[in-house]
Design a protein around this motif. Structure first.
Motif, mmCIF file in Angstrom:
data_model
loop_
_atom_site.group_PDB
_atom_site.id
_atom_site.type_symbol
_atom_site.label_atom_id
_atom_site.label_comp_id
_atom_site.label_asym_id
_atom_site.label_seq_id
_atom_site.Cartn_x
_atom_site.Cartn_y
_atom_site.Cartn_z
ATOM 1 N N ALA A 55 42.208 47.491 30.467
ATOM 2 C CA ALA A 55 43.296 46.735 29.832
ATOM 3 C C ALA A 55 42.892 45.505 28.924
ATOM 4 C CB ALA A 55 44.158 46.053 30.766
ATOM 5 N N HIS A 56 41.474 45.091 29.171
ATOM 6 C CA HIS A 56 40.823 44.177 28.154
ATOM 7 C C HIS A 56 40.298 44.746 27.000
ATOM 8 C CE1 HIS A 56 41.170 40.304 30.557
ATOM 9 N NE2 HIS A 56 40.998 41.192 31.629
ATOM 10 N N TYR A 57 40.245 44.130 25.964
ATOM 11 C CA TYR A 57 39.576 44.487 24.538
ATOM 12 C C TYR A 57 38.329 43.931 24.205
ATOM 13 C CZ TYR A 57 44.550 46.170 24.325
ATOM 14 O OH TYR A 57 45.847 46.851 24.504
ATOM 15 N N SER A 58 37.768 43.083 25.161
ATOM 16 C CA SER A 58 36.543 42.411 24.968
ATOM 17 C C SER A 58 35.944 41.913 26.239
ATOM 18 C CB SER A 58 36.865 41.227 24.055
ATOM 19 O OG SER A 58 37.326 39.991 24.651
ATOM 20 N N ALA A 59 34.745 41.388 26.356
ATOM 21 C CA ALA A 59 34.256 41.265 27.762
ATOM 22 C C ALA A 59 34.976 40.447 28.700
ATOM 23 C CB ALA A 59 32.835 40.479 27.371
ATOM 24 N N VAL A 60 34.869 40.972 29.821
ATOM 25 C CA VAL A 60 35.827 40.426 30.885
ATOM 26 C C VAL A 60 34.936 39.453 31.389
ATOM 27 C CG1 VAL A 60 36.681 40.626 33.098
ATOM 28 C CG2 VAL A 60 36.873 42.738 31.590
ATOM 29 N N THR A 61 35.366 37.953 31.601
ATOM 30 C CA THR A 61 34.616 36.732 31.814
ATOM 31 C C THR A 61 34.336 36.306 33.354
ATOM 32 O OG1 THR A 61 36.046 35.399 30.994
ATOM 33 C CG2 THR A 61 34.263 36.012 29.479
ATOM 34 N N SER A 62 35.541 36.778 34.022
ATOM 35 C CA SER A 62 35.654 36.184 35.432
ATOM 36 C C SER A 62 36.685 37.323 36.134
ATOM 37 C CB SER A 62 36.062 34.777 35.470
ATOM 38 O OG SER A 62 37.356 34.642 35.032
ATOM 39 N N LEU A 63 36.390 37.435 37.431
ATOM 40 C CA LEU A 63 37.322 38.045 38.415
ATOM 41 C C LEU A 63 37.585 37.068 39.703
ATOM 42 C CD1 LEU A 63 35.545 41.663 38.544
ATOM 43 C CD2 LEU A 63 37.972 41.026 37.200
ATOM 44 N N THR A 64 38.880 36.703 39.863
ATOM 45 C CA THR A 64 39.046 36.000 41.244
ATOM 46 C C THR A 64 40.237 36.648 42.037
ATOM 47 O OG1 THR A 64 39.831 33.666 41.788
ATOM 48 C CG2 THR A 64 40.473 34.585 39.550
ATOM 49 N N PHE A 65 40.115 36.147 43.255
ATOM 50 C CA PHE A 65 41.342 36.862 44.191
ATOM 51 C C PHE A 65 42.214 35.726 44.604
ATOM 52 C CE2 PHE A 65 37.449 39.347 43.672
ATOM 53 C CZ PHE A 65 37.996 40.417 43.349
ATOM 54 N N SER A 66 43.383 36.220 45.062
ATOM 55 C CA SER A 66 44.533 35.405 45.870
ATOM 56 C C SER A 66 43.928 35.603 47.009
ATOM 57 C CB SER A 66 45.736 35.835 45.586
ATOM 58 O OG SER A 66 46.003 37.432 46.074
ATOM 59 N N ALA A 67 44.564 34.150 47.725
ATOM 60 C CA ALA A 67 44.187 33.970 49.266
ATOM 61 C C ALA A 67 44.808 35.141 50.171
ATOM 62 C CB ALA A 67 44.857 32.633 49.743
ATOM 63 N N ASP A 68 45.819 35.772 49.767
ATOM 64 C CA ASP A 68 46.432 36.810 50.677
ATOM 65 C C ASP A 68 45.868 38.110 50.350
ATOM 66 O OD1 ASP A 68 47.435 37.466 48.057
ATOM 67 O OD2 ASP A 68 49.498 37.338 48.782
ATOM 68 N N CYS A 69 44.695 38.128 49.459
ATOM 69 C CA CYS A 69 44.075 39.297 49.002
ATOM 70 C C CYS A 69 44.827 40.519 48.574
ATOM 71 C CB CYS A 69 43.120 39.944 50.486
ATOM 72 S SG CYS A 69 42.342 38.905 51.241
ATOM 73 N N SER A 109 41.904 38.610 36.144
ATOM 74 C CA SER A 109 40.653 38.841 35.402
ATOM 75 C C SER A 109 40.894 38.089 33.941
ATOM 76 C CB SER A 109 40.490 40.437 35.179
ATOM 77 O OG SER A 109 41.617 40.730 34.394
ATOM 78 N N SER A 110 39.768 37.469 33.414
ATOM 79 C CA SER A 110 39.938 36.735 32.110
ATOM 80 C C SER A 110 39.102 37.208 31.194
ATOM 81 C CB SER A 110 39.757 35.180 32.215
ATOM 82 O OG SER A 110 38.317 35.142 32.861
ATOM 83 N N GLY A 111 39.610 37.083 30.036
ATOM 84 C CA GLY A 111 38.446 37.701 28.870
ATOM 85 C C GLY A 111 38.390 36.896 27.539
ATOM 86 N N ARG A 112 37.518 37.250 26.910
ATOM 87 C CA ARG A 112 37.492 36.585 25.498
ATOM 88 C C ARG A 112 38.389 37.308 24.413
ATOM 89 N NH1 ARG A 112 31.161 37.175 26.348
ATOM 90 N NH2 ARG A 112 30.705 35.246 27.492
ATOM 91 N N ASP A 113 39.279 37.939 25.092
ATOM 92 C CA ASP A 113 40.347 38.727 24.347
ATOM 93 C C ASP A 113 41.537 37.754 24.392
ATOM 94 O OD1 ASP A 113 40.853 39.068 26.885
ATOM 95 O OD2 ASP A 113 40.874 41.357 26.347
ATOM 96 N N LYS A 114 41.561 36.671 24.759
ATOM 97 C CA LYS A 114 42.401 35.583 24.823
ATOM 98 C C LYS A 114 43.631 35.751 25.736
ATOM 99 C CE LYS A 114 41.407 33.773 20.372
ATOM 100 N NZ LYS A 114 41.542 33.144 19.048
ATOM 101 N N ILE A 115 43.404 36.845 26.687
ATOM 102 C CA ILE A 115 44.491 37.179 27.895
ATOM 103 C C ILE A 115 43.837 36.995 29.046
ATOM 104 C CG2 ILE A 115 45.514 38.605 26.168
ATOM 105 C CD1 ILE A 115 44.440 41.026 27.505
ATOM 106 N N CYS A 116 44.731 36.874 29.976
ATOM 107 C CA CYS A 116 44.300 36.997 31.527
ATOM 108 C C CYS A 116 45.268 38.133 32.103
ATOM 109 C CB CYS A 116 44.712 35.798 32.340
ATOM 110 S SG CYS A 116 43.471 34.362 31.931
ATOM 111 N N ILE A 117 44.887 38.817 32.960
ATOM 112 C CA ILE A 117 45.706 39.840 33.465
ATOM 113 C C ILE A 117 45.637 39.828 35.206
ATOM 114 C CG2 ILE A 117 45.629 42.411 33.803
ATOM 115 C CD1 ILE A 117 44.184 42.628 31.091
ATOM 116 N N VAL A 118 47.022 39.984 35.662
ATOM 117 C CA VAL A 118 47.186 39.986 37.266
ATOM 118 C C VAL A 118 47.069 41.213 37.499
ATOM 119 C CG1 VAL A 118 48.776 38.913 38.955
ATOM 120 C CG2 VAL A 118 48.207 37.576 36.850
ATOM 121 N N TRP A 119 46.471 41.693 38.620
ATOM 122 C CA TRP A 119 46.371 42.910 38.934
ATOM 123 C C TRP A 119 46.839 42.999 40.405
ATOM 124 C CZ3 TRP A 119 44.224 46.563 35.590
ATOM 125 C CH2 TRP A 119 43.477 46.141 34.521
ATOM 126 N N ASP A 120 47.484 44.084 40.673
ATOM 127 C CA ASP A 120 47.803 44.419 42.051
ATOM 128 C C ASP A 120 46.724 45.234 42.889
ATOM 129 O OD1 ASP A 120 49.114 45.317 44.503
ATOM 130 O OD2 ASP A 120 50.653 46.260 43.885
#
Length: 800
Positions: free
Chosen positions: A193-207, A212-223
């Motif tokens: 879903a990203h168009y450039s390098a993914v820079t970080s992956l972080t998880f919610s407390a409920d797992c 995910s964040s990227g240099r393509d100026k978007i952040c994506i929330v994944w199930d």
């Protein structure tokens, strides 16, 4: 000027390094432990561990291969640290002790770029530049998985926060996020879903959710159940790190609803909080001026309630997580240090101008750092007013700024001025009162700036910003760049030094030319007035320092000794000595009276641009291109006291030795002489023992009762004595005792015995050859004596 300390009038003879401020972070990953007490970061071949409270480097961990560290990670239980080097070796550390517990080959065919522990601290995943992902069992010490399929460098790996799920996420240069099943040893999904390098992956407390964040100026929330994208949030900046916030209201950060919120750090240089559901920015941190503010990293230590962000110029900023209130600042890397100054009436702080628009103020006692923003280009020079609270800076942005420090150590900009048409490379404050300052520029002009009587008080934010200063006078002084300006102690004279190889003297405040100092073969880097005499010192690129008379502009003395340009010069010891620093990385102490270089201080590896002396004249401060700032302490009196104490001790020991010899207590006498480390004194004792009628037994008994270290010293002395035919008998006597009574294996275990034997053999052979010749000559004499026929003596006639 402050009154000089007692003893300052005496000549100095030496300085010792009291403190070093060195780079501890040169970019890359930064991690806090769960308690927020320790900070881990990379600096070349080392991982440095900082104490967050003091800012001091507690420990530096360096692998045995001494190669650059490419990745590291601290386990969630804070027990284990693993580092990877460019030599493809992984090292497991017991970091609290600083010891290596295990070392193994990474098996990757290119350096490891990233690594991460699983939540149980038993598995470690490594992502390599070869596109491979490997999993290691840290407890049982073996590799468990090897995943291939990523295109390019794997720069992110992260385990699923729920240990039972046994999932591993990775991202490579192909911008996709791959989900690996440890159970099936296969790739479950490729998230694109990203168009450039993914820079970080972080998880919610409920797992259940991943961000995910990227240099393509978007952040994506994944199930994480369906492994599908739930929402894409445009954040309008290239994001280097994103952190999911705990799902609880935090009004200070605009978090009012219980939904998912996250924080981003990126190239706009400010932290921002976003609501995932609506995609709205609910809080924006105030952006500070100046370049180099881009954020390259961000991490949350949730248990400690701390948030750490890292700027592009390697400054580490620690915030209170709930309010984003700045708690601590650390300057990780200063690049080239261009100027340094003591600050405060007691010289309690130092201010540093490095290859950056930011100034750094360090409190010497606690290492606390404050980073000052205001200039928009590199700051080139600094100077401090007489009382120590007010100081000035100038730089490549063609402006000057006045800063004030309050009693709490907080510094604010209170005034600024502009007017030069090129970089402002030198600045000097008035010496008597806080009334004016002088600047010199590449535009070949000097400007005199008057200060208003009432500047804003420290800590307060001036209404409408800092006070604007106007130049009171402008004078074209030289034909080339002006590298240095200096104001005389009485504020009535100004000296300028230029690239045109001359220094000039001017009358203040009208800037009337009084005379020219000509004689240097290359450009001048520094000019400085003597605090006591009518003398000017100049430092030049021709490698010399010259002293000039102000009355007739004649050269009084020339100091030669630096191998390259002399960049700074300062008077010490009430004007009787000089300190100079140069491009050769050396600092030299000179005594003016006899032109003698008393001491050369060698602790820098590159050009020493900054040099400043404390008010009490008992410390010096240097800053250089090697990024080091060194605080030097005048140790003249300490060394003189130690030398005096040593002399007195020698006198007492010599008297005791004479008494022991007189009383024929040879063992004590010999032990004392050896402890004095004086071969001639030991020789005297040996000679005294051999004069004793029972010399052989006495010498044997005395030598054999010595300790092993004393025998080693005695053997070493024998080497010296044996080189002289007058003392070789004593050396051979001692050697005879040792060879007869010490076992060969004992003798061979002596420290330096091989070198001693190699030195003893040739001279011993020579002595025995001399003895052989003497013995032959004596035998011939004996032969002659026995073979001589003497005529009988005539008998006297008997008396008649």
């Amino acid at each position: 000027m402050a009154e000089p300390a007692a003893g300052v009038g005496r000549f100095k003879s030496n300085y010792a390094v009291e403190r070093k401020i060195e780079p501890f972070y040169k970019g890359g990953k930064v991690q806090l432990d769960e308690t927020g007490q320790h900070l881990f970061c990379v600096c070349g071949t080392r991982v440095n561990i900082l104490d967050v409270a003091s800012g001091a480097v507690l420990r530096s961990l360096e692998q045995e291969d001494q190669e650059d560290i490419t990745a590291f990670d601290l386990s969630p239980d804070n027990e284990v640290l693993v580092t990877a080097s460019r030599a493809l070796l992984l090292v497991q550390w017991a970091w609290q002790e600083g010891s290596i517990t295990r070392l193994w080959k990474a098996i990757h065919t290119a350096p490891v770029a990233t690594m991460a522990f699983d939540p149980t601290s038993t598995l470690l995943a490594t992502g390599g530049c070869d596109g491979a992902v490997r999993v290691w069992d840290i407890v049982r010490h073996y590799g468990t998985h090897h995943f291939r399929g990523s295109q390019g460098v794997v720069h992110l790996v992260a385990f699923h926060p729920e240990p039972a799920r046994l999932l591993l996420f990775s991202s490579a240069a192909d911008t996709a996020i791959r989900v690996w099943s440890l159970q099936d040893r296969s790739c479950l999904a490729v998230l694109t879903a990203h168009y450039s390098a993914v820079t970080s992956l972080t998880f919610s407390a409920d797992c259940h959710t991943m961000l995910s964040s990227g240099r393509d100026k978007i952040c994506i929330v994944w199930d994480l159940q369906s492994l599908q994208a739930m929402r894409t949030v445009p954040v309008f900046e290239s994001v280097e790190a994103a952190v999911l916030l705990p799902e609880e209201p935090v009004p200070e950060l605009g978090v009012k609803s219980p939904g998912l919120h996250f924080l981003t750090a990126g190239d706009q240089g400010m932290l921002r909080v976003w609501e995932a559901a609506s995609g709205q920015c609910v809080h924006t941190q105030q952006r500070l001026p100046g370049p180099g503010r881009e954020l390259t990293h961000c991490t949350l230590a949730q248990a400690a309630g701390l948030l750490l962000s890292v700027t592009a110029d390697h400054n580490l900023l620690l915030y209170e997580a709930r309010s984003l209130q700045l708690q601590k600042q650390f300057a990780g890397y200063s690049e080239e240090v261009l100027d340094v100054r003591f600050l405060g009436p007691e010289d309690s702080h130092i201010v540093v101008a490095s290859n950056s628009p930011c100034l750094k103020v360090f409190e010497l006692q606690t290492s606390a750092c404050q980073i000052l923003h205001g200039h928009t280009d590199i700051v080139l020079a600094l100077d401090v007013f007489r009382k120590g609270w007010l100081f000035a800076s100038c730089g490549k942005d063609q402006t000057i700024r006045i800063w004030r420090m309050n009693k709490a150590g907080e510094v604010t900009c209170v005034a600024q001025g502009s007017g030069h048409t090129h970089s402002v490379g030198t600045i000097c404050c008035s010496r008597l009162k806080e009334t004016f300052l002088v600047t010199g520029s590449q535009d070949c002009t000097v400007k005199l700036w008057s200060l208003p009587e009432a500047l804003p008080s420290p800590g307060s934010v001036p209404v409408g910003g800092p006070v604007l200063l106007q130049a009171q006078a402008t004078q074209r002084c030289h034909d080339k760049d002006i590298n240095s300006v200096a104001v005389a102690p009485n504020d009535k004279l100004l000296a300028t030094g230029s690239q045109d190889r001359t220094a000039k003297l001017w009358a203040l405040p009208q800037c009337q030319l009084l005379g020219v100092f000509s004689g240097h073969r290359r450009g001048l880097w520094c000019v400085q007035f003597s605090p006591m005499d009518q003398v000017l010192a100049t430092a030049s690129a021709d490698g010399t320092v010259k002293l000039w008379a102000l009355q007739d502009f004649s050269c009084l003395k020339t100091f030669e000794g630096h191998d390259a340009s002399v960049l700074k010069v300062a008077f010490v010891s009430r004007g009787t000595q000089l300190l100079s620093s140069g491009s050769d990385g050396l600092v030299k102490l000179w005594t003016i009276k006899n032109n003698e270089c008393v001491r050369t201080l060698d602790a820098h590896e590159d050009k020493v641009w900054g040099l400043h002396c404390s008010r009490l004249d008992d410390h010096a401060l240097t800053g250089a291109s090697d990024s080091r700032i060194i605080l030097w302490k005048d140790v003249t009196e300490v060394e003189q006291a130690e030398e005096q104490a040593k002399r007195e001790e020698q006198v007492v020991k010599q008297q005791e030795l004479d008494n022991l010899l007189h009383e024929k207590r040879y063992l004590r006498a010999l032990g004392l002489a050896i402890s004095l480390d004086r071969p001639h004194t030991v020789l005297t004792v040996i000679q005294a023992i051999r004069k004793d009628p029972e010399s052989c037994e006495k010498l044997e008994a005395t030598v054999l009762r010595l300790r092993r270290d004393q025998k080693e010293a005695l053997l070493h002395f024998c080497v010296t004595w044996n080189t002289n035919s007058r003392h070789c008998h004593e050396a051979q006597a001692v050697l005879g005792v040792l060879l007869r009574h010490e076992a060969p294996e004992e003798l061979l275990a002596y420290e330096g015995v091989q070198a001693s034997l190699e030195a003893l053999l040739p001279y011993t052979e020579r002595h025995f050859q001399r003895l052989s010749r003497t013995l032959q000559a004596a035998t011939f004499l004996d032969f002659l004596w026995h073979n001589m026929k003497l005529p009988p003596l005539p008998v006297a006639p008997s008396a008649l």
